[in-house]
Design an enzyme around this catalytic site. Structure first.
Site, mmCIF file in Angstrom:
data_model
loop_
_atom_site.group_PDB
_atom_site.id
_atom_site.type_symbol
_atom_site.label_atom_id
_atom_site.label_comp_id
_atom_site.label_asym_id
_atom_site.label_seq_id
_atom_site.Cartn_x
_atom_site.Cartn_y
_atom_site.Cartn_z
ATOM 1 N N ARG A 1 -11.525 1.990 -9.459
ATOM 2 C CA ARG A 1 -10.656 3.181 -9.620
ATOM 3 C C ARG A 1 -10.840 3.758 -11.017
ATOM 4 O O ARG A 1 -11.352 3.076 -11.914
ATOM 5 C CB ARG A 1 -9.195 2.770 -9.407
ATOM 6 C CG ARG A 1 -8.929 2.400 -7.960
ATOM 7 C CD ARG A 1 -7.471 2.372 -7.651
ATOM 8 N NE ARG A 1 -7.292 2.115 -6.229
ATOM 9 C CZ ARG A 1 -6.146 2.286 -5.587
ATOM 10 N NH1 ARG A 1 -5.078 2.719 -6.215
ATOM 11 N NH2 ARG A 1 -6.068 2.036 -4.296
ATOM 12 N N ASN B 1 -10.460 -2.655 -6.593
ATOM 13 C CA ASN B 1 -9.617 -1.776 -7.420
ATOM 14 C C ASN B 1 -10.199 -1.532 -8.820
ATOM 15 O O ASN B 1 -9.846 -0.555 -9.470
ATOM 16 C CB ASN B 1 -8.191 -2.336 -7.563
ATOM 17 C CG ASN B 1 -7.356 -2.204 -6.302
ATOM 18 O OD1 ASN B 1 -6.433 -2.977 -6.071
ATOM 19 N ND2 ASN B 1 -7.663 -1.221 -5.459
ATOM 20 N N ASN C 1 1.324 3.485 -2.797
ATOM 21 C CA ASN C 1 1.904 3.933 -4.074
ATOM 22 C C ASN C 1 1.437 5.344 -4.436
ATOM 23 O O ASN C 1 2.229 6.184 -4.868
ATOM 24 C CB ASN C 1 1.493 3.001 -5.215
ATOM 25 C CG ASN C 1 2.037 1.604 -5.051
ATOM 26 O OD1 ASN C 1 2.902 1.375 -4.221
ATOM 27 N ND2 ASN C 1 1.525 0.679 -5.841
ATOM 28 N N GLY C 2 0.134 5.580 -4.233
ATOM 29 C CA GLY C 2 -0.442 6.883 -4.582
ATOM 30 C C GLY C 2 0.183 7.992 -3.745
ATOM 31 O O GLY C 2 0.610 9.029 -4.260
ATOM 32 N N ARG C 3 0.274 7.743 -2.421
ATOM 33 C CA ARG C 3 0.851 8.763 -1.527
ATOM 34 C C ARG C 3 2.319 9.023 -1.848
ATOM 35 O O ARG C 3 2.776 10.165 -1.826
ATOM 36 C CB ARG C 3 0.703 8.320 -0.059
ATOM 37 C CG ARG C 3 -0.623 8.746 0.543
ATOM 38 C CD ARG C 3 -0.936 7.973 1.779
ATOM 39 N NE ARG C 3 -1.366 6.627 1.444
ATOM 40 C CZ ARG C 3 -1.544 5.654 2.333
ATOM 41 N NH1 ARG C 3 -1.289 5.885 3.607
ATOM 42 N NH2 ARG C 3 -1.968 4.469 1.957
ATOM 43 N N ARG D 1 -5.372 -2.155 8.551
ATOM 44 C CA ARG D 1 -6.550 -2.839 7.991
ATOM 45 C C ARG D 1 -6.120 -4.111 7.269
ATOM 46 O O ARG D 1 -5.008 -4.213 6.774
ATOM 47 C CB ARG D 1 -7.226 -1.942 6.941
ATOM 48 C CG ARG D 1 -8.051 -0.831 7.475
ATOM 49 C CD ARG D 1 -8.899 -0.234 6.352
ATOM 50 N NE ARG D 1 -8.085 0.462 5.366
ATOM 51 C CZ ARG D 1 -7.711 1.736 5.460
ATOM 52 N NH1 ARG D 1 -8.056 2.464 6.501
ATOM 53 N NH2 ARG D 1 -6.992 2.288 4.512
ATOM 54 N N ASP E 1 0.832 -1.210 0.000
ATOM 55 C CA ASP E 1 0.000 0.000 0.000
ATOM 56 C C ASP E 1 0.864 1.256 0.000
ATOM 57 O O ASP E 1 2.007 1.229 0.451
ATOM 58 C CB ASP E 1 -0.897 -0.028 1.249
ATOM 59 C CG ASP E 1 -2.025 0.979 1.162
ATOM 60 O OD1 ASP E 1 -2.302 1.491 0.056
ATOM 61 O OD2 ASP E 1 -2.635 1.262 2.212
ATOM 62 N N ARG F 1 2.036 -5.051 6.074
ATOM 63 C CA ARG F 1 1.283 -4.018 5.373
ATOM 64 C C ARG F 1 2.096 -2.739 5.394
ATOM 65 O O ARG F 1 2.523 -2.287 6.462
ATOM 66 C CB ARG F 1 -0.082 -3.780 5.999
ATOM 67 C CG ARG F 1 -0.847 -2.706 5.217
ATOM 68 C CD ARG F 1 -2.303 -2.596 5.526
ATOM 69 N NE ARG F 1 -2.901 -1.677 4.554
ATOM 70 C CZ ARG F 1 -4.114 -1.740 4.069
ATOM 71 N NH1 ARG F 1 -4.915 -2.691 4.453
ATOM 72 N NH2 ARG F 1 -4.551 -0.855 3.196
HETATM 73 C C1 FPP Z 1 -1.832 0.501 -3.371
HETATM 74 O O1 FPP Z 1 -1.409 1.792 -3.640
HETATM 75 C C2 FPP Z 1 -1.337 -0.518 -4.266
HETATM 76 C C3 FPP Z 1 -2.027 -1.138 -5.281
HETATM 77 C C4 FPP Z 1 -3.264 -0.645 -5.884
HETATM 78 C C5 FPP Z 1 -1.558 -2.424 -5.770
HETATM 79 C C6 FPP Z 1 -0.087 -2.616 -5.907
HETATM 80 C C7 FPP Z 1 0.340 -2.577 -7.317
HETATM 81 C C8 FPP Z 1 1.631 -2.496 -7.723
HETATM 82 C C9 FPP Z 1 2.758 -2.462 -6.772
HETATM 83 C C10 FPP Z 1 1.995 -2.392 -9.151
HETATM 84 C C11 FPP Z 1 1.357 -3.334 -10.125
HETATM 85 C C12 FPP Z 1 1.485 -4.752 -9.799
HETATM 86 C C13 FPP Z 1 2.156 -5.695 -10.514
HETATM 87 C C14 FPP Z 1 2.167 -7.111 -10.059
HETATM 88 C C15 FPP Z 1 2.916 -5.374 -11.741
HETATM 89 P P1 FPP Z 1 -2.494 2.940 -3.509
HETATM 90 O O2 FPP Z 1 -2.700 3.509 -4.876
HETATM 91 O O3 FPP Z 1 -3.718 2.426 -2.848
HETATM 92 O O4 FPP Z 1 -1.754 3.960 -2.579
HETATM 93 P P2 FPP Z 1 -2.452 5.085 -1.673
HETATM 94 O O5 FPP Z 1 -3.152 4.356 -0.568
HETATM 95 O O6 FPP Z 1 -1.278 5.898 -1.186
HETATM 96 O O7 FPP Z 1 -3.376 5.841 -2.557
#
Ligand code: FPP
Length: 239
Positions: free
Chosen positions: A64, A61, A15-17, A187, A13, A181
């Site tokens: 999104r 997801n 990636n967005g942040r 969560r 979790d 996590r």
């Molecule tokens: C959460 O970040 C992560 C995901 C939606 C899934 C993880 C996906 C990857 C690491 C890349 C693609 C996967 C593969 C196997 C190539 P978030 O966007 O929810 O972060 P945030 O909570 O900060 O918004």
């Protein structure tokens, strides 16, 4: 290393942040997240972890924005192409849990190809959770069991937790010993609800694109200090 967890599961979790903090588009966080996947798969294999399960895409997801879903599917498609050589070289067995049929046809065939190409490998089992929902997994299992009971192949009184487990997507995997996590959220997010019953949970503030081998080691070290009781009394020495 003593008491290495046999099965490590990860909710990747943040990636967005990670991207927002850098003034980048959210999808760039996902792009960088793939680097973390590469690094952790390599590290886990080197450490001797037997099973690594990564929550890559949940059924939720799909809700999104279309652009982001498309980007994630592209990343997945490239990953399935690019990593096959590395996975094969490292004797890793590739698996997936989730609803394969929900995924674009091209990705389905790449997944089938990777499953087939690595099925005889004897090293770490790498499982990607894709279009995965634990509640749907449980409901799917109940449906299969109900059919068996209806046809007389299974008696209702013979349904035990062990029998039930065999109807889950994870039938061939042991339950996770350690759940990691990233990004500080406390969560489970519809991940392996049944299988995590006695799993040790480790939450780190690190965002997934920053998570590397050292962070995995920290999680494992913390795991090694935990006393696992499985609902029983602590194990005491006889003296
Ligand atoms: C959460 O970040 C992560 C995901 C939606 C899934 C993880 C996906 C990857 C690491 C890349 C693609 C996967 C593969 C196997 C190539 P978030 O966007 O929810 O972060 P945030 O909570 O900060 O918004």
């Amino acid at each position: 290393m003593s008491e290495l967890p046999q099965h490590v599961a990860i909710i990747m979790d943040g990636n967005g942040r990670w991207a927002m903090e850098r003034g980048l588009a959210r999808v760039q966080g996902h792009q960088s997240g793939v680097e973390s996947i590469r690094s952790i798969v390599r590290a886990a294999g080197e450490l001797g972890i037997k099973y690594l399960t990564l929550y890559a895409f949940s059924t939720e997801n799909w809700g999104r924005p279309q652009d982001e879903v498309g980007f994630l599917m592209n990343l997945l498609s490239n990953y399935l192409d690019k990593e096959l050589a590395e996975i094969t070289k490292n004797n890793i067995q590739f698996r997936m849990i989730g609803r394969l049929d929900d995924l674009p046809a091209e990705i389905q065939s790449k997944i089938r190809r990777n499953l087939k190409a690595t099925e005889a490998n004897t090293g770490m089992v790498l499982t990607l959770a894709l279009s995965y929902s634990s509640r749907i997994e449980i409901v799917d299992a109940v449906k299969k069991i109900a059919e068996k009971v209806k046809s007389g192949e299974l008696a209702a009184q013979d349904i035990t937790p062990d029998v039930f487990s065999r109807y889950l997507y994870t039938a061939e995997l042991p339950d996770p010993d350690l759940l990691i996590r990233t990004s500080g959220e406390m969560r489970i997010s519809n991940f392996l609800l049944w299988q995590l019953s006695y799993t040790e949970i480790y939450v780190t503030e690190k965002l997934w694109p920053d998570f590397r081998k050292d962070d995995l080691l920290k999680a494992i070290q913390e795991y090694q200090t935990r006393e696992r009781r499985f609902g029983r009394h602590p194990v005491r020495s006889k003296n």
